[in-house]
Scaffold this motif. Structure first.
Motif, PDB file in Angstrom:
ATOM      1  N   ALA A   1       0.859  -1.193   0.000  1.00 27.20           N
ATOM      2  CA  ALA A   1       0.000   0.000   0.000  1.00 27.20           C
ATOM      3  C   ALA A   1       0.891   1.238   0.000  1.00 27.20           C
ATOM      4  O   ALA A   1       1.869   1.318   0.736  1.00 27.20           O
ATOM      5  N   GLN A   2       0.557   2.169  -0.849  1.00 27.73           N
ATOM      6  CA  GLN A   2       1.362   3.380  -0.932  1.00 27.73           C
ATOM      7  C   GLN A   2       0.978   4.316   0.203  1.00 27.73           C
ATOM      8  O   GLN A   2      -0.200   4.479   0.521  1.00 27.73           O
ATOM      9  N   SER A   3       1.989   4.922   0.809  1.00 31.12           N
ATOM     10  CA  SER A   3       1.728   5.838   1.914  1.00 31.12           C
ATOM     11  C   SER A   3       1.266   7.181   1.359  1.00 31.12           C
ATOM     12  O   SER A   3       1.561   7.536   0.219  1.00 31.12           O
ATOM     13  N   GLU A   4       0.572   7.890   2.183  1.00 30.63           N
ATOM     14  CA  GLU A   4       0.059   9.200   1.784  1.00 30.63           C
ATOM     15  C   GLU A   4       1.186  10.224   1.759  1.00 30.63           C
ATOM     16  O   GLU A   4       1.885  10.395   2.757  1.00 30.63           O
ATOM     17  N   PRO A   5       1.389  10.952   0.671  1.00 22.79           N
ATOM     18  CA  PRO A   5       2.449  11.964   0.626  1.00 22.79           C
ATOM     19  C   PRO A   5       2.070  13.243   1.369  1.00 22.79           C
ATOM     20  O   PRO A   5       2.910  14.088   1.603  1.00 22.79           O
ATOM     21  N   THR A   6       0.812  13.377   1.783  1.00 25.68           N
ATOM     22  CA  THR A   6       0.402  14.616   2.450  1.00 25.68           C
ATOM     23  C   THR A   6       0.952  14.724   3.864  1.00 25.68           C
ATOM     24  O   THR A   6       1.111  15.825   4.377  1.00 25.68           O
ATOM     25  N   ILE A   7       1.260  13.610   4.497  1.00 30.24           N
ATOM     26  CA  ILE A   7       1.793  13.662   5.861  1.00 30.24           C
ATOM     27  C   ILE A   7       3.153  14.341   5.866  1.00 30.24           C
ATOM     28  O   ILE A   7       3.452  15.170   6.728  1.00 30.24           O
ATOM     29  N   ALA A   8       3.982  14.038   4.893  1.00 26.47           N
ATOM     30  CA  ALA A   8       5.284  14.690   4.802  1.00 26.47           C
ATOM     31  C   ALA A   8       5.113  16.183   4.551  1.00 26.47           C
ATOM     32  O   ALA A   8       5.837  17.010   5.124  1.00 26.47           O
ATOM     33  N   LEU A   9       4.154  16.549   3.720  1.00 26.11           N
ATOM     34  CA  LEU A   9       3.898  17.960   3.443  1.00 26.11           C
ATOM     35  C   LEU A   9       3.416  18.693   4.696  1.00 26.11           C
ATOM     36  O   LEU A   9       3.848  19.810   4.985  1.00 26.11           O
ATOM     37  N   ILE A  10       2.556  18.059   5.462  1.00 29.41           N
ATOM     38  CA  ILE A  10       2.066  18.674   6.700  1.00 29.41           C
ATOM     39  C   ILE A  10       3.226  18.869   7.679  1.00 29.41           C
ATOM     40  O   ILE A  10       3.329  19.911   8.334  1.00 29.41           O
ATOM     41  N   ASN A  11       4.110  17.899   7.771  1.00 33.92           N
ATOM     42  CA  ASN A  11       5.268  18.031   8.661  1.00 33.92           C
ATOM     43  C   ASN A  11       6.158  19.199   8.250  1.00 33.92           C
ATOM     44  O   ASN A  11       6.640  19.961   9.092  1.00 33.92           O
ATOM     45  N   ILE A  12       6.385  19.358   6.959  1.00 35.92           N
ATOM     46  CA  ILE A  12       7.228  20.452   6.469  1.00 35.92           C
ATOM     47  C   ILE A  12       6.584  21.799   6.769  1.00 35.92           C
ATOM     48  O   ILE A  12       7.236  22.728   7.246  1.00 35.92           O
ATOM     49  N   VAL A  13       5.279  21.909   6.523  1.00 37.33           N
ATOM     50  CA  VAL A  13       4.575  23.172   6.787  1.00 37.33           C
ATOM     51  C   VAL A  13       4.598  23.495   8.280  1.00 37.33           C
ATOM     52  O   VAL A  13       4.804  24.647   8.675  1.00 37.33           O
ATOM     53  N   PHE A  14       4.420  22.498   9.113  1.00 38.50           N
ATOM     54  CA  PHE A  14       4.466  22.721  10.557  1.00 38.50           C
ATOM     55  C   PHE A  14       5.846  23.201  10.994  1.00 38.50           C
ATOM     56  O   PHE A  14       5.964  24.132  11.796  1.00 38.50           O
ATOM     57  N   LEU A  15       6.896  22.591  10.475  1.00 40.24           N
ATOM     58  CA  LEU A  15       8.247  23.017  10.832  1.00 40.24           C
ATOM     59  C   LEU A  15       8.529  24.442  10.349  1.00 40.24           C
ATOM     60  O   LEU A  15       9.178  25.220  11.052  1.00 40.24           O
ATOM     61  N   MET A  16       8.018  24.795   9.174  1.00 41.20           N
ATOM     62  CA  MET A  16       8.190  26.169   8.689  1.00 41.20           C
ATOM     63  C   MET A  16       7.448  27.151   9.586  1.00 41.20           C
ATOM     64  O   MET A  16       7.952  28.238   9.887  1.00 41.20           O
ATOM     65  N   LEU A  17       6.265  26.782  10.025  1.00 43.98           N
ATOM     66  CA  LEU A  17       5.491  27.636  10.914  1.00 43.98           C
ATOM     67  C   LEU A  17       6.248  27.889  12.217  1.00 43.98           C
ATOM     68  O   LEU A  17       6.357  29.033  12.672  1.00 43.98           O
ATOM     69  N   VAL A  18       6.785  26.827  12.797  1.00 39.10           N
ATOM     70  CA  VAL A  18       7.538  26.977  14.036  1.00 39.10           C
ATOM     71  C   VAL A  18       8.771  27.845  13.813  1.00 39.10           C
ATOM     72  O   VAL A  18       9.086  28.726  14.614  1.00 39.10           O
ATOM     73  N   PHE A  19       9.460  27.632  12.698  1.00 41.38           N
ATOM     74  CA  PHE A  19      10.650  28.422  12.402  1.00 41.38           C
ATOM     75  C   PHE A  19      10.318  29.902  12.306  1.00 41.38           C
ATOM     76  O   PHE A  19      10.987  30.749  12.904  1.00 41.38           O
ATOM     77  N   PHE A  20       9.262  30.252  11.563  1.00 40.04           N
ATOM     78  CA  PHE A  20       8.930  31.666  11.390  1.00 40.04           C
ATOM     79  C   PHE A  20       8.371  32.291  12.660  1.00 40.04           C
ATOM     80  O   PHE A  20       8.520  33.492  12.883  1.00 40.04           O
ATOM     81  N   MET A  21       7.727  31.494  13.496  1.00 40.90           N
ATOM     82  CA  MET A  21       7.257  32.046  14.774  1.00 40.90           C
ATOM     83  C   MET A  21       8.433  32.404  15.674  1.00 40.90           C
ATOM     84  O   MET A  21       8.390  33.398  16.396  1.00 40.90           O
ATOM     85  N   ILE A  22       9.478  31.599  15.624  1.00 37.81           N
ATOM     86  CA  ILE A  22      10.644  31.865  16.463  1.00 37.81           C
ATOM     87  C   ILE A  22      11.524  32.951  15.851  1.00 37.81           C
ATOM     88  O   ILE A  22      11.992  33.852  16.537  1.00 37.81           O
TER      89      ILE A  22
END
Length: 131
Positions: free
Chosen positions: A10-31
């Motif tokens: 079964a192929q994994s969902e590629p959206t989870i990786a995208l959500i992780n990247i967006v979350f890390l960018m959000l944390v970076f810009f908040m700091i």
């Protein structure tokens, strides 16, 4: 000998990786980013602890005992509304209430002013800068 096809994974969902990247960018810009520019270290603010408060012109003052004053003279509800209609704010009445006025008295006075013809009653308050 017959070769069997390997089982399909079964192929994994590629959206989870995208959500992780967006979350890390959000944390970076908040700091890393500042929401508002900060004051520089060489600027010191003016102290207003000894400043005498005064009501803005053309405002009705509500004292602790419930009486209304306009320009230093006691007025009735109708006189306050009539004076506000002639003032620069039109049908909007500005009201400065004493800190000791109870909420019940304040709300009843505002209701009386609205019934007498004030379209809206703006409560003028004091705003301080917290450090």
């Amino acid at each position: 000998m017959a070769l069997t096809k390997p089982a399909r994974r079964a192929q994994s969902e590629p959206t989870i990786a995208l959500i992780n990247i967006v979350f890390l960018m959000l944390v970076f810009f908040m700091i890393a980013g500042a929401l508002a520019p900060t004051l520089d270290d060489e600027t010191s603010l003016i102290e207003t602890a000894e400043l005498e408060g005064r009501a803005p012109p053309d405002t009705v003052v509500l004292r602790a005992d419930g009486t209304l004053f306009l320009r230093g003279a006691e007025v009735t509800i109708d006189q306050a509304v009539e004076a506000s209609l002639d003032g620069p704010n039109g049908a909007d009445l500005r009201l400065v209430a004493d800190r000791a006025v109870s909420a019940r008295t304040l709300m009843s006075r505002v209701a009386e002013l609205r019934e007498a013809g004030a379209e809206s009653v703006w409560l003028v308050t004091e705003r301080g800068l917290e450090q």
